[in-house]
Design a protein around this motif. Structure first.
Motif, short mmCIF file in Angstrom:
data_model
loop_
_atom_site.label_atom_id
_atom_site.label_comp_id
_atom_site.label_asym_id
_atom_site.label_seq_id
_atom_site.Cartn_x
_atom_site.Cartn_y
_atom_site.Cartn_z
N PHE A 391 0.87 -1.18 0.00
CA PHE A 391 0.00 0.00 0.00
C PHE A 391 0.90 1.23 0.00
O PHE A 391 1.64 1.47 0.96
N LYS A 392 0.85 1.99 -1.08
CA LYS A 392 1.78 3.10 -1.26
C LYS A 392 1.24 4.40 -0.69
O LYS A 392 0.04 4.61 -0.62
N ASN A 393 2.17 5.26 -0.33
CA ASN A 393 1.83 6.63 0.02
C ASN A 393 1.54 7.38 -1.28
O ASN A 393 1.92 6.94 -2.36
N PHE A 394 0.87 8.52 -1.20
CA PHE A 394 0.54 9.28 -2.40
C PHE A 394 1.81 9.68 -3.12
O PHE A 394 2.70 10.32 -2.55
N GLU A 395 1.91 9.24 -4.38
CA GLU A 395 3.07 9.50 -5.23
C GLU A 395 4.37 8.99 -4.61
O GLU A 395 5.46 9.47 -4.94
N GLY A 396 4.27 8.00 -3.70
CA GLY A 396 5.45 7.35 -3.16
C GLY A 396 6.33 8.21 -2.29
O GLY A 396 7.52 7.94 -2.11
N GLU A 397 5.77 9.27 -1.72
CA GLU A 397 6.57 10.18 -0.88
C GLU A 397 6.77 9.61 0.52
O GLU A 397 5.93 8.89 1.05
N GLY A 398 7.87 9.96 1.13
CA GLY A 398 8.14 9.62 2.52
C GLY A 398 8.61 10.85 3.26
O GLY A 398 9.28 11.72 2.68
N HIS A 399 8.27 10.94 4.56
CA HIS A 399 8.62 12.15 5.32
C HIS A 399 9.31 11.82 6.65
O HIS A 399 9.44 12.70 7.50
N GLY A 400 9.75 10.58 6.81
CA GLY A 400 10.40 10.22 8.06
C GLY A 400 9.41 10.10 9.20
O GLY A 400 8.20 9.94 8.99
N ASP A 401 9.91 10.19 10.45
CA ASP A 401 9.04 10.13 11.62
C ASP A 401 8.36 11.49 11.82
O ASP A 401 9.05 12.52 11.94
N ILE A 402 7.04 11.47 11.89
CA ILE A 402 6.30 12.73 12.03
C ILE A 402 5.17 12.55 13.04
O ILE A 402 4.80 11.42 13.40
N SER A 403 4.60 13.66 13.49
CA SER A 403 3.48 13.64 14.42
C SER A 403 2.17 13.43 13.65
O SER A 403 2.14 13.50 12.41
N LEU A 404 1.10 13.20 14.38
CA LEU A 404 -0.21 13.07 13.73
C LEU A 404 -0.61 14.38 13.06
O LEU A 404 -1.24 14.39 12.00
N GLY A 405 -0.23 15.49 13.69
CA GLY A 405 -0.53 16.79 13.10
C GLY A 405 0.16 16.96 11.76
O GLY A 405 -0.45 17.41 10.77
N ARG A 406 1.44 16.61 11.71
CA ARG A 406 2.18 16.72 10.46
C ARG A 406 1.65 15.71 9.43
O ARG A 406 1.63 16.00 8.23
N ALA A 407 1.18 14.56 9.90
CA ALA A 407 0.60 13.56 9.00
C ALA A 407 -0.65 14.11 8.32
O ALA A 407 -0.91 13.82 7.15
N LEU A 408 -1.41 14.93 9.04
CA LEU A 408 -2.56 15.59 8.42
C LEU A 408 -2.10 16.63 7.41
O LEU A 408 -2.67 16.75 6.32
N GLU A 409 -1.07 17.39 7.76
CA GLU A 409 -0.60 18.47 6.89
C GLU A 409 -0.13 17.94 5.54
O GLU A 409 -0.47 18.49 4.50
N VAL A 410 0.67 16.87 5.57
CA VAL A 410 1.23 16.34 4.32
C VAL A 410 0.39 15.19 3.79
O VAL A 410 0.71 14.59 2.77
N SER A 411 -0.68 14.85 4.51
CA SER A 411 -1.60 13.78 4.14
C SER A 411 -0.87 12.46 3.94
O SER A 411 -1.02 11.79 2.90
N CYS A 412 -0.11 12.06 4.94
CA CYS A 412 0.67 10.82 4.86
C CYS A 412 -0.23 9.60 5.08
O CYS A 412 -0.73 9.37 6.19
N ASP A 413 -0.40 8.80 4.04
CA ASP A 413 -1.26 7.62 4.13
C ASP A 413 -0.67 6.55 5.04
O ASP A 413 -1.38 5.91 5.82
N THR A 414 0.64 6.33 4.94
CA THR A 414 1.24 5.18 5.62
C THR A 414 1.16 5.30 7.14
O THR A 414 1.12 4.28 7.83
N VAL A 415 1.14 6.53 7.67
CA VAL A 415 0.95 6.69 9.12
C VAL A 415 -0.39 6.11 9.53
O VAL A 415 -0.49 5.36 10.52
#
Length: 714
Positions: A391-415
């Motif tokens: 299950f991929k993140n949108f456009e295969g992006e990764g952002h390292g370890d992030i908070s739930l708030g930052r996960a909302l900001e960048v819309s990280c699927d994998t979190v």
């Protein structure tokens, strides 16, 4: 000789006595019958006789207006020349009125076939157009007759028996400032005999001449808008001559409904939605190799503090005036056909789709309620794998370890994949514990999904939360069909047969991939725009879920009685004040440094804090659905475009332009209060005069300054 005479006399006497007895019996029977008819049941038969000789003349009530929040008529009445036909009179003619209708067609310049279709009665086999009302009332042929046409019909009445041409108050949908508002307003059509019988003993009985609301506000507030027709009854003799006047009923005009819709904002919302869809169709979809279809969409503008709807648009749309005076066959086919994509649907309350990433505010709340730290560290990897599935993140992006708030900001699927999967395992996986927490599903129900919001518009749909119960119920309803289709396996290994086999064997189970997809608003989850607008309004106002409302007040015809329609709340978000502040801050980050930042460049964030969440939902067999959910302290705006592309890419510019108009913001971020379309406080009403007249403020066309800034999506 004497004996013979006596014998004859005796026989005559016997005959006379028999005749007397017979006559007496007949008189007694006749008298008894007369007593029964005149004394015992006399009143009953007298009443029936009277009713058989009473004719009534109905003067339809003037239907109440539907007004916007500033008193501008969205739906009112205007006097037109209506040409009608008496079906009863036509059927008395030898040719069933064929010659008369042919003459009428020439005078009106209409196809004769169209006129004949309009006067036929509707049944299960008869297609539209047809007459759905009583066959005993005049059937409208057109409400667009000219004065010259009406005069021809009236002056040559001998050539047009059964045809009338009279000035009549006709419904008008004014579209002030090009605010069509079609699906919100609805339309009218004649009452049916079944509806008359059903309403006999109710507070609002129906007459054969009535027209009733079929959808939208026309239906929701029909009892108030319709009023009461005046009925004059005349006693007539067997020759039809009037011999007296019986008891009559006074008529009363319908009440007016003041709404929270602002026609100025409505017009802009409709225009921006339409333009967004046109622009999306110019964009190439690299997944399908074609441009986006952008086949339908909806937008809701809501007052965040009360849930009152300021604007609601659905596309494709239609002209509700098409129903006035009887709809044509061509128009009916267009409005109900697949080729037009069903414009009668109000997709703001009836359009269901997977929400994509705008659902992540619910997943965030669920994770916190399950015990996860909002400011914790969660790996945002480019993909997440389980059981051989990636299950991929949108456009295969990764952002390292992030908070739930930052996960909302960048819309990280994998979190969210990982959090939902962990909770699924804690609950027992596909062999659930007896008292599984099901935090992600329970929280969605607490946010109000899976049920109606309670908006005052008919036929709202519930959407769907695909929890364990839904999975089981869905399997029970479909397993027979799945198992039958699965018999083709392994000879037939296409995707459809594979799905049917999986459904037959394990369709009742909530699998890991179900929960993973669900966490980012995918899979079997379905929501409506009004549901998401209600949720984001609650995030804006501190957690209160309101019943969205369009009606603001019902005003009596004389203006003396005003019944306010007050906003109601149906629940609270399952979040602490701290959690709400954290999510609020993260959504502000989406608009300033996250996935929506490129659409809000130059926005005066320090003066009007903007909060946003983008969503791009994948749908099997279709192009992606665009979602954009936003709010300020005053308003919530949610837009969606089916097969339109990304959330910020397709819907973003249109939503930004609506906010520009609301607050008078130019592309450089300067605020011009004089240009702002900020609606008046929603508790206020337009000025009502002593005679009941409602003073409307003028509608001035609004022109957006220039295109809002653009950039490249993140």
């Amino acid at each position: 000789m004497s004996n013979l005479s006596e014998s004859r006399t005796s026989r005559v006497t016997v005959r006379l006595i028999a005749i007397q007895i017979l006559v007496f019996s007949l008189l007694l029977t006749l008298g008894g019958r007369l007593w029964y008819l005149q004394i015992r049941n006399g009143q009953e038969y007298a009443n029936e006789a009277r009713n058989n000789h009473v004719q009534q003349v109905v003067d339809p009530a003037t239907r109440g207006s539907i007004l916007d929040a500033r008193g501008v008529p969205l739906a009112d009445n205007q006097t037109r020349l209506v040409v009608s036909a008496s079906r009863t009179a036509l059927l008395k003619m030898k040719d069933d009125g064929k010659v008369v209708l042919g003459r009428l067609a020439k005078v009106l310049g209409m196809p004769e076939k169209d006129i004949r279709n309009k006067v036929r009665l509707c049944d299960s086999k008869t297609p539209q157009p047809c007459w759905n009302g009583s066959p005993y009332q005049p059937i409208p042929i057109t409400d667009k007759a000219t004065t010259q046409q009406a005069l021809q019909i009236r002056e040559r009445s001998e050539d047009f028996p059964g045809i009338s041409a009279e000035p009549t108050a006709v419904r008008r949908y004014a579209a002030p400032g090009n605010a069509n508002t079609a699906q919100v307003l609805g339309y009218l059509s004649p009452v049916t005999d079944e509806e008359i019988n059903k309403a006999k003993n109710t507070r609002s009985p129906l007459l054969r001449s009535d027209q009733i609301g079929r959808s939208g506000l026309e239906r929701q507030y029909d009892d108030y808008l319709r009023g009461k027709a005046a009925v004059t009854r005349y006693e007539v003799d067997n020759l039809g001559r009037v011999i007296g006047q019986a008891k009559s009923d006074k008529g009363q005009a319908g009440s007016s409904v003041v709404t929270s819709i602002d026609a100025r904002v409505q017009a802009i919302a409709e225009k921006q939605l339409d333009q967004a869809m046109k622009d999306a169709r110019k964009v190439h979809d690299r997944n399908t190799g074609t441009n986006y279809k952008a086949d339908s969409g909806a937008v809701v503008v809501m007052e965040a503090k009360t849930g009152r709807v300021v604007a609601m648009a659905s596309n494709p749309s239609y002209d509700p005036n098409a129903w006035v005076g009887g709809i044509s066959g061509k128009d009916y086919a267009h409005l109900t056909g697949k080729d037009s994509n069903y414009p009668l649907l109000n997709r703001a309350i009836q359009g269901q789709a997977a929400p994509g990433s705008i659902f992540k505010v619910i997943s965030t709340s669920a994770a916190i309620n399950a015990g996860y730290d909002f400011d914790g560290h969660y790996p945002c990897t480019s993909s997440y794998s389980i059981g051989g599935q990636v299950f991929k993140n949108f456009e295969g992006e990764g952002h390292g370890d992030i908070s739930l708030g930052r996960a909302l900001e960048v819309s990280c699927d994998t979190v969210f994949y990982r959090l939902s999967h962990d909770e699924w395992k804690k609950d027992g996986g596909d062999k659930p514990k007896k008292n599984a927490n099901d935090w992600f599903y329970k929280t969605a129900h607490q946010f109000g999904l899976g049920k109606e919001t309670g908006i005052d518009l008919p036929n709202e749909v519930k959407g769907r939360v695909p929890d364990r119960k839904w999975k089981h119920d869905f399997w029970m309803a479909n397993k027979a069909g799945w198992c039958e289709q699965a018999k083709a396996w392994p000879k037939k290994k296409d995707f459809g047969t594979k799905l049917a086999r999986e459904g037959c064997l394990e369709g009742m189970k909530l699998h890991a991939y179900d929960s993973i997809n669900y966490a980012i608003g995918q899979g079997d989850t379905l929501v409506t725009p009004i549901q998401m607008a209600t949720i984001y309004a609650a995030l804006a106002n501190g957690g209160t879920l309101h019943d969205p409302t369009v009606g603001k007040a019902v005003v009596s015809p004389d203006g003396k009685h005003i019944q306010m329609i007050k906003p109601k709340a149906h629940g609270k978000l399952p979040d602490t004040p701290t959690t709400l502040k954290q999510i609020d801050s993260a959504l502000a980050g989406v608009a300033t440094r996250g996935t929506a930042a490129w659409r809000f460049q130059g926005w005066p964030q320090d003066k009007i804090p903007m909060h946003a969440k983008t969503g791009t939902a994948e749908v099997y067999g279709k192009q992606t659905t665009s979602w954009f959910a936003t709010y300020t302290k005053d308003f919530t705006i949610v837009m969606t475009i089916s097969q339109g592309g990304t959330g910020s890419g397709a819907s973003g510019p249109a939503v930004r332009n609506i906010y520009n108009a609301l607050y008078g913001v130019d592309p450089k971020g300067a605020i011009n209060p004089k240009a702002a379309l900020l609606p008046k406080p929603q508790a206020s009403l337009p000025k009502i005069e002593g005679d009941g007249t409602i003073q409307a403020q003028p509608i001035k066309p609004y022109v957006l300054p220039s295109p809002s800034p653009s950039g490249s999506p993140q």
